[in-house]
Design a protein around this motif. Structure first.
Motif, PDB file in Angstrom:
ATOM      1  N   THR A 131      55.158-131.676  42.538  1.00 29.24           N
ATOM      2  CA  THR A 131      54.812-131.537  43.953  1.00 29.24           C
ATOM      3  C   THR A 131      54.394-132.877  44.540  1.00 29.24           C
ATOM      4  O   THR A 131      54.837-133.264  45.633  1.00 29.24           O
ATOM      5  CB  THR A 131      53.676-130.518  44.128  1.00 29.24           C
ATOM      6  OG1 THR A 131      54.112-129.239  43.664  1.00 29.24           O
ATOM      7  CG2 THR A 131      53.262-130.406  45.588  1.00 29.24           C
ATOM      8  N   ALA A 135      56.417-134.872  47.444  1.00 29.41           N
ATOM      9  CA  ALA A 135      55.747-135.131  48.713  1.00 29.41           C
ATOM     10  C   ALA A 135      55.762-136.612  49.053  1.00 29.41           C
ATOM     11  O   ALA A 135      56.129-137.013  50.167  1.00 29.41           O
ATOM     12  CB  ALA A 135      54.312-134.613  48.665  1.00 29.41           C
ATOM     13  N   ILE A 218      49.496-137.194  53.708  1.00 32.19           N
ATOM     14  CA  ILE A 218      49.772-136.050  52.848  1.00 32.19           C
ATOM     15  C   ILE A 218      48.654-135.042  53.088  1.00 32.19           C
ATOM     16  O   ILE A 218      47.489-135.340  52.839  1.00 32.19           O
ATOM     17  CB  ILE A 218      49.821-136.443  51.355  1.00 32.19           C
ATOM     18  CG1 ILE A 218      50.789-137.624  51.133  1.00 32.19           C
ATOM     19  CG2 ILE A 218      50.197-135.238  50.498  1.00 32.19           C
ATOM     20  CD1 ILE A 218      52.236-137.315  51.423  1.00 32.19           C
ATOM     21  N   PHE A 220      46.789-131.262  52.712  1.00 32.50           N
ATOM     22  CA  PHE A 220      46.640-130.109  51.842  1.00 32.50           C
ATOM     23  C   PHE A 220      45.978-128.907  52.522  1.00 32.50           C
ATOM     24  O   PHE A 220      45.893-127.842  51.918  1.00 32.50           O
ATOM     25  CB  PHE A 220      45.830-130.491  50.596  1.00 32.50           C
ATOM     26  CG  PHE A 220      46.563-131.439  49.688  1.00 32.50           C
ATOM     27  CD1 PHE A 220      47.509-130.970  48.798  1.00 32.50           C
ATOM     28  CD2 PHE A 220      46.322-132.798  49.748  1.00 32.50           C
ATOM     29  CE1 PHE A 220      48.204-131.841  47.971  1.00 32.50           C
ATOM     30  CE2 PHE A 220      47.002-133.683  48.924  1.00 32.50           C
ATOM     31  CZ  PHE A 220      47.956-133.195  48.033  1.00 32.50           C
ATOM     32  N   VAL A 242      51.580-130.068  52.487  1.00 33.44           N
ATOM     33  CA  VAL A 242      51.711-129.516  51.143  1.00 33.44           C
ATOM     34  C   VAL A 242      50.946-128.207  51.007  1.00 33.44           C
ATOM     35  O   VAL A 242      51.305-127.349  50.207  1.00 33.44           O
ATOM     36  CB  VAL A 242      51.222-130.536  50.092  1.00 33.44           C
ATOM     37  CG1 VAL A 242      51.368-129.992  48.683  1.00 33.44           C
ATOM     38  CG2 VAL A 242      51.998-131.851  50.225  1.00 33.44           C
ATOM     39  N   MET A 265      56.706-128.761  52.937  1.00 31.78           N
ATOM     40  CA  MET A 265      57.178-128.954  51.568  1.00 31.78           C
ATOM     41  C   MET A 265      56.739-127.802  50.682  1.00 31.78           C
ATOM     42  O   MET A 265      55.567-127.446  50.651  1.00 31.78           O
ATOM     43  CB  MET A 265      56.613-130.259  50.993  1.00 31.78           C
ATOM     44  CG  MET A 265      57.426-130.819  49.851  1.00 31.78           C
ATOM     45  SD  MET A 265      56.420-131.461  48.493  1.00 31.78           S
ATOM     46  CE  MET A 265      56.164-129.949  47.564  1.00 31.78           C
TER      47      MET A 265
END
Length: 325
Positions: A131, A135, A218, A220, A242, A265
């Motif tokens: 992952t 990413a 990125i 989360f 993500v 993603m």
């Protein structure tokens, strides 16, 4: 052999240690003596019966693991008996998982691990490593010299994303909510470690990027942070989502002004060929010692239910694993 079996969907109380049989490998399969298994959020969601994919009951959970190859099928060429290996992201929904003493699986999900990676660290690869790589590289296309902001970097995926971005030559800014998490993010190689960013603290990031904002974010927890990310991101930047746990209101005008991209993603979208490429790229980083998974805590097989609760409650930074021997 002993394995965790789930006979009905529900809470972690349904994870039971049972004796079960295992067959020898088919021509394209390997039999692995497992020493550790990774626990992912998807494992927990699947066990509740609320996830998009439902295995046929009863089943053994676990998509990632590490151990020693005990037997190989006639067509297997990528590993041999005695190899130390990691298992990376088995198909979700199958009846036989990694939270067990042994597993038979297709060889395409198996890859050797170098001597400096322990079995627990090997079990922390799989979904988190693949992952993170997809990413950072596949979706964000991070380049040397860029600034990468990882919003929530102390988890299993985040810590590996930090290492991968640094291996590419990027400047990395990571955030965490606890001091212990901040220390792990720093040890993973982040240049700057901060508290999670809110609208009130965006200036903190802008100060570190000469007022331009990061080239890549990125994310989360998009349901809480996406609006802030849009305010932070540099012009022509990329935000990769993500993780998400709900809905959020955003102002699309920010996307227009920045001409930025917001990209989702999900690892399970990759093709078989892409999956193989991800494993190979992760293996290269392991060999170069540019990637080393962080194990937050490990539990014995008999306490797999405690490990599941720890994952869903976010009790540990890094990766939660179950020791299967």
């Amino acid at each position: 052999m002993k394995a965790i079996r789930i006979n009905q969907f529900g809470t972690s109380e349904n994870l039971l240690v049972e004796q079960t049989e295992i067959q020898g490998p088919a021509e394209n399969e390997v039999l692995i003596n497992l020493y550790a298994a990774g626990v992912n959020p998807s494992d927990v969601y699947t066990s509740t019966g609320t996830y998009a994919i439902k295995p046929q009951l009863p089943y053994t959970p676990g998509l990632d693991g590490a151990g020693i190859v005990e037997e190989v099928g006639k067509q297997v060429t990528n590993v041999k008996v005695g190899d130390r290996v990691f298992i990376a992201s088995l198909p979700n929904g199958q009846a036989t998982g990694t939270i067990a003493e042994k597993i038979v699986c297709e060889s395409r999900f198996v890859h050797p691990i170098p001597a400096h990676i322990s079995f627990e660290e090997g079990a922390a690869l799989g979904i988190p490593a693949l992952t993170a790589y997809r990413a950072v590289v596949g979706r964000a296309n991070v380049q040397a010299g860029q600034t990468v902001f990882i919003h929530g970097a102390s988890g299993a995926v985040g810590l590996q994303a930090v290492q991968i971005a640094k291996a590419l030559g990027a400047k990395v800014i990571g955030t965490a909510s606890r001091e212990s998490g901040k220390q792990l993010v720093k040890e993973a190689g982040a240049d700057i470690v901060l508290d999670h960013i809110t609208e009130q603290t965006i200036d903190t990031v802008l100060e570190q990027t000469d007022g331009k904002g990061p080239n890549v974010i990125i994310e989360f927890l998009a349901n809480e942070n996406l609006q802030t990310d849009l305010q932070m991101i540099a012009k022509h930047g990329v935000i990769v989502i993500v993780g998400n746990r709900g809905e959020i209101n955003i102002n699309p005008r920010l996307m227009m002004q920045k001409e930025c991209d917001v990209r989702g993603m999900v690892l399970f979208n990759v093709t078989a060929e892409e999956h193989q490429q991800l494993i190979q790229e992760v293996a290269k980083l392991l060999e170069k010692q540019q990637l080393k998974p962080v194990v937050g805590y490990s539990y014995p097989l008999e306490e797999a239910s405690v490990a599941f609760d720890a994952v869903i409650n976010g009790e540990h930074n890094g990766k939660v694993v179950v020791r299967t021997q």
